[in-house]
Design a protein around this motif. Structure first.
Motif, short mmCIF file in Angstrom:
data_model
loop_
_atom_site.label_atom_id
_atom_site.label_comp_id
_atom_site.label_asym_id
_atom_site.label_seq_id
_atom_site.Cartn_x
_atom_site.Cartn_y
_atom_site.Cartn_z
N GLU A 116 -18.92 -69.99 24.65
CA GLU A 116 -17.76 -69.34 24.67
C GLU A 116 -17.38 -68.50 23.31
O GLU A 116 -16.77 -67.54 23.36
CB GLU A 116 -16.45 -70.37 24.96
CG GLU A 116 -16.18 -70.82 26.32
CD GLU A 116 -15.16 -71.97 26.01
OE1 GLU A 116 -13.89 -71.83 25.56
OE2 GLU A 116 -15.46 -73.03 26.74
N GLU A 117 -17.85 -69.09 22.40
CA GLU A 117 -17.58 -68.58 20.98
C GLU A 117 -18.36 -67.03 20.92
O GLU A 117 -17.63 -66.08 20.48
CB GLU A 117 -18.29 -69.69 20.05
CG GLU A 117 -17.58 -69.39 18.49
CD GLU A 117 -17.89 -70.60 17.65
OE1 GLU A 117 -17.30 -71.67 17.94
OE2 GLU A 117 -18.79 -70.60 16.97
N ALA B 108 -16.61 -64.87 22.99
CA ALA B 108 -15.21 -64.36 22.43
C ALA B 108 -15.29 -63.41 21.14
O ALA B 108 -14.19 -62.53 21.02
CB ALA B 108 -14.39 -65.38 22.19
N LYS C 268 -9.42 -77.30 18.28
CA LYS C 268 -8.25 -76.58 18.04
C LYS C 268 -8.26 -75.63 16.66
O LYS C 268 -8.03 -74.25 16.73
CB LYS C 268 -6.95 -77.32 17.55
CG LYS C 268 -5.80 -76.65 17.34
CD LYS C 268 -4.74 -76.37 18.69
CE LYS C 268 -3.54 -75.91 18.30
NZ LYS C 268 -3.56 -74.49 17.49
N GLN D 297 -11.72 -68.61 15.08
CA GLN D 297 -12.27 -67.58 15.78
C GLN D 297 -11.48 -66.18 15.89
O GLN D 297 -12.15 -65.16 15.42
CB GLN D 297 -12.61 -68.03 17.48
CG GLN D 297 -13.94 -68.75 17.47
CD GLN D 297 -13.79 -69.37 18.88
OE1 GLN D 297 -13.15 -68.94 19.90
NE2 GLN D 297 -14.68 -70.46 19.24
N ARG E 282 -11.14 -74.50 15.57
CA ARG E 282 -12.21 -73.73 15.92
C ARG E 282 -11.62 -72.46 16.40
O ARG E 282 -12.01 -71.29 16.33
CB ARG E 282 -13.31 -74.23 16.63
CG ARG E 282 -14.54 -73.92 16.72
CD ARG E 282 -15.71 -74.65 17.17
NE ARG E 282 -15.77 -75.14 18.34
CZ ARG E 282 -15.87 -76.37 18.94
NH1 ARG E 282 -16.30 -77.13 18.00
NH2 ARG E 282 -15.75 -76.73 20.19
N LYS E 283 -10.89 -72.43 17.62
CA LYS E 283 -10.14 -71.51 18.20
C LYS E 283 -9.39 -70.59 17.25
O LYS E 283 -9.58 -69.57 17.11
CB LYS E 283 -9.27 -72.05 19.36
CG LYS E 283 -9.98 -72.96 20.16
CD LYS E 283 -10.31 -72.17 21.38
CE LYS E 283 -11.07 -72.94 22.44
NZ LYS E 283 -12.08 -72.29 23.04
N ASP E 284 -8.52 -71.30 16.21
CA ASP E 284 -7.82 -70.58 15.32
C ASP E 284 -8.72 -69.65 14.28
O ASP E 284 -8.57 -68.49 14.22
CB ASP E 284 -7.02 -71.50 14.36
CG ASP E 284 -5.85 -71.99 15.25
OD1 ASP E 284 -5.74 -71.67 16.36
OD2 ASP E 284 -5.45 -73.08 14.73
#
Lengths: 482, 259
Positions: free
Chosen positions: A217-218, A221, A189, A195, A191-193
């Motif tokens: 994915e990273e 993105a 979670k 990014q 990590r997504k923020d």
């Protein structure tokens, strides 16, 4: 805001550690203001490349150029780059403010002053405490950590430490920010923020980001450009869309996400044959009846109840619910296709599959069989890969009088290589380095103890890192004069 | 009968502590605060502070201990730094060599030092005293510093370089402050024994220089148990104060221990 001038140019860069090659002839050009991601599995050399740019490692050969001048003899502290380290590397004896101010306190800036006679004098001075405070505050604001100035770094959470590490680097206003798997230690979670925030930071700062990660994915993105690496070599450089849709080889295709990779034959332009079926495709220029590899993304295969319209018909073997879609494995004769669809088909159902021409990506194959340099021992033995194999001589070689030491070319088909559980059962031994599933068989890369790789097609399941014995039946060792 | 609980295992240690630590300390306190006839008094302390010679010896011992500790830091830190740096030292052998003297009984070592000074015809005195103490206690300074330097996250050095620090600044702003807990342990390990030592002083100065430890030992030998206890107590307080000063630095960061 992107400019086309390269800020970093890497030319013919190689790095060896104790005889092992970490980087092999790397050429890379990074444009000013770009967000470049170096992507690859662990041990592919991506971190070494970053450390060479930062100056912590000295290249064995080749050069790193920055804005037209070579960096090779520049020590790390004089390079206009800053690094965000994998495990943050915050100074435990300093608080958040002091950590971020570390670089600013060292920095000397040229100040021009006029003396009484009106002559200009350039003096190198440190930043004033007020300037430092202002910069630290704005860096903290940038990473959303306002108010944490006087906290002990040990009292911060992983995500907060990461933010401080980023603030500590960007506060120095480097030309290039190097990030070494900065989000690796954070939970999903978070990590997504982060990014999103990194992307936003890159936009606001306008500086070049060089980002190292093993998370595809990273990479997709975040980046303007993705550089895929493997075994110290660049496999492909391109935009995320290019890399995903037009992978240069099976490794890139496999690494960039779930995909169906198959051996196929380019029958002629716009017609490819795989899974015992001919398909229309958009690729051309491979020649006629050329062996190729075919990549189809699981979301590009249409699945529906079996009727006459299907190009392929098969049986659903398994189905997994993955949130927004179901991932199903469909068996078509001996081939297994992975299919993603929002609809679910229970295992056991007969289904039809359709693949549109534009979704079939055809790649050149790197090799169609193993080829080694060997030398003859006697009429029945040949040495290659540091092993002695039994063989039968072709007529063109058996007529030679003194055959000992004669150099020969050894060709072995992938599926003729036999792997053994026990190293002793093979003629030579090796370690399984890479496994690619090709819908009806595994394509293995095995690092033999001689240092060369041998490629194997097999139905058996092996694991990366397994030690294996390797042998080949004499009749499948094809010898010829090189 | 009472069941044997986990607590019972601690009993032998409790007995040991009581017999050899708590009771002796209590006795020292008792003797220090009483006169030979047994009544409570502060006379022993008054005697010490009124005798200039005794106070001088105390200050002198303090000075010698501080010099010894200082010299140990000055010699020990660079050695520890070099030993911990893989660029200069990749093996444990060198570390071993520096610790090797500790395998030999310190009295033997000191007697050997005396013989060495005799052989070189260097007069025994202040210099030989400090030399002998440094020689004896140097490993105790090297080890904790070496340990903390070796355990230090090498990324921190790189981070400092990355932020623009030249090699000198890297050392002053990163390595040195991070190794201070090790230096603190080293100071404790060296300062404590040097302040109370008397054997080294006796042997290496042929009893010409009296240290505070010597004075205590002589008092006890001459049956001045109360006075000797008072002096011991003063020394204990001093060591206690040093410990508190250095451990405040040491405990705030982990990894500063001797081993």
């Amino acid at each position: 805001m992107q400019e086309l001038t390269p800020i970093i140019e890497i030319r013919q860069l190689s790095k060896h550690f104790n005889g092992k090659t970490a980087l092999d002839q790397i050429d890379l050009s990074i444009r000013k203001g770009e967000f470049v991601t170096i992507l690859g599995p662990s041990g592919c050399g991506k971190t070494t490349l970053l450390r060479i740019i930062a100056g912590f490692e000295v290249p064995s050969s080749g050069d790193v150029w920055m804005e037209g001048s070579t960096l090779t003899d520049t020590p790390p502290h004089l390079r206009p780059v800053n690094t965000v380290f994998q495990r943050y590397a915050l100074f435990p004896h300093l608080n958040v403010f002091e950590n971020i101010a570390f670089g600013l306190k060292i920095k000397k800036v040229a100040k021009i002053s006029l003396d009484k006679k009106g002559c200009e004098h350039t003096r190198l001075t440190g930043l004033s405490p007020r300037e430092i405070e202002k910069k630290v505050k704005s860096a903290l604001k940038m990473v959303g950590m306002t108010g944490y100035e006087f906290r002990d770094v040990d009292s911060l959470s992983g995500g907060q430490q990461q933010r401080v590490a980023i603030a500590r680097a960007i506060v120095n206003e480097p030309e290039v920010l190097l990030l070494d798997e900065p989000l690796g230690a954070l939970d999903l979670k978070m990590r997504k923020d982060m990014q999103l925030e990194l992307k936003e930071m890159h936009r606001k700062l306008g500086i070049t980001f060089v980002y190292v990660t093993h998370d595809q994915e990273e990479a997709l993105a975040l980046s303007d450009t993705v550089v895929v690496m493997r075994d110290g070599r660049i496999q492909q450089t391109g935009s995320p869309i290019d890399i995903y849709n037009e992978p240069a080889n099976a490794f890139v295709a496999d690494f960039m996400g779930e995909s169906n990779i198959l051996d196929g034959t380019m029958v002629r332009d716009h017609l490819v044959r795989f899974a015992d079926t001919e398909f229309e495709c958009v690729d051309a220029g491979f020649g006629e009846n050329t062996p190729v590899e075919v990549v189809i993304r699981p979301e590009d295969i249409y699945i529906f109840d079996n009727n006459e319209k299907g190009m392929l018909t098969g049986l659903v073997v398994s189905s997994l619910f993955k949130g927004i879609f179901n991932e199903m494995t469909v068996r078509v004769d001996s081939f297994e296709f992975v299919v993603q669809d929002t609809r679910n088909y229970e295992p056991g159902r007969e289904v039809g599959l359709i693949i549109r021409p534009a979704d079939i990506h055809v790649m050149e194959v790197e090799r169609t069989q193993n080829r080694f340099e060997g030398s003859l021992i006697d009429a029945e033995h040949v040495a290659f890969l540091d092993g002695v194999f039994e063989c039968t001589l072709p007529s063109e070689l058996s007529s030679l009088e003194d055959i000992k030491g004669t150099p020969v070319q050894v060709d072995i088909r992938f599926h003729r290589v036999i792997l053994h559980d026990n190293e002793e059962d093979g003629i030579i031994a090796g370690e399984i380095a890479f496994i690619l599933y090709k819908c009806d068989h595994f394509h293995l890369t095995v690092h033999t103890d001689s240092g060369e790789d041998i490629y194997v097609n097999t139905q058996d399941v092996w694991d990366v890192g397994d030690r294996v014995g390797i042998s080949v039946k004499p009749r499948y060792i094809k010898l010829s004069v090189p | 009968m009472k069941r044997i609980t986990r607590k019972s295992y601690a009993l032998p240690y409790a007995v040991f502590l009581a017999l050899f630590v708590v009771i002796p300390l209590f006795l020292i306190l008792l003797y220090a605060l009483t006169a030979p006839d047994g009544h409570w008094t502060l006379q022993n302390f008054a005697k010490f502070f009124s005798q200039t010679q005794a106070v001088n010896t105390f200050v002198y011992s303090l000075g010698i201990a501080m010099i010894t500790t200082m010299v140990c830091i000055l010699i020990g830190y660079p050695i520890a730094y070099i030993l911990s740096n893989p660029r200069y030292n990749r093996s444990q052998t060198l570390v071993m060599l520096f610790i090797l003297p500790m395998w030999i009984n310190f009295l033997l070592r000191t007697l050997a030092t005396v013989a060495l000074f005799d052989f070189l015809r260097i007069p025994l005195g202040e210099f030989s005293l400090v030399f002998g103490m440094v020689y004896n206690f140097l490993p105790f300074m090297i080890l904790p510093i070496y340990n903390i330097l070796q355990k230090m996250d090498k990324n921190l050095i790189e981070a400092a370089q990355d932020l623009g620090a030249n090699p000198r600044q890297v050392f002053l702003k990163t390595t040195l402050p991070l190794s201070l807990p090790g230096v603190a342990s080293g100071i404790m390990m060296v300062f404590m024994p040097t302040i109370s030592t008397f054997a080294i002083a006796e042997l290496l100065t042929v009893n010409n220089i009296k240290l505070f430890g010597t004075v205590i030992q002589e008092s006890i030998n001459n049956n001045l148990w109360n006075y000797g206890s008072a002096l011991s107590l003063i020394m204990l307080l001093l060591i206690g104060a040093t410990t508190m000063l250095t451990s405040r630095e040491g405990s705030s960061r982990e990894g500063g221990g001797l081993w």
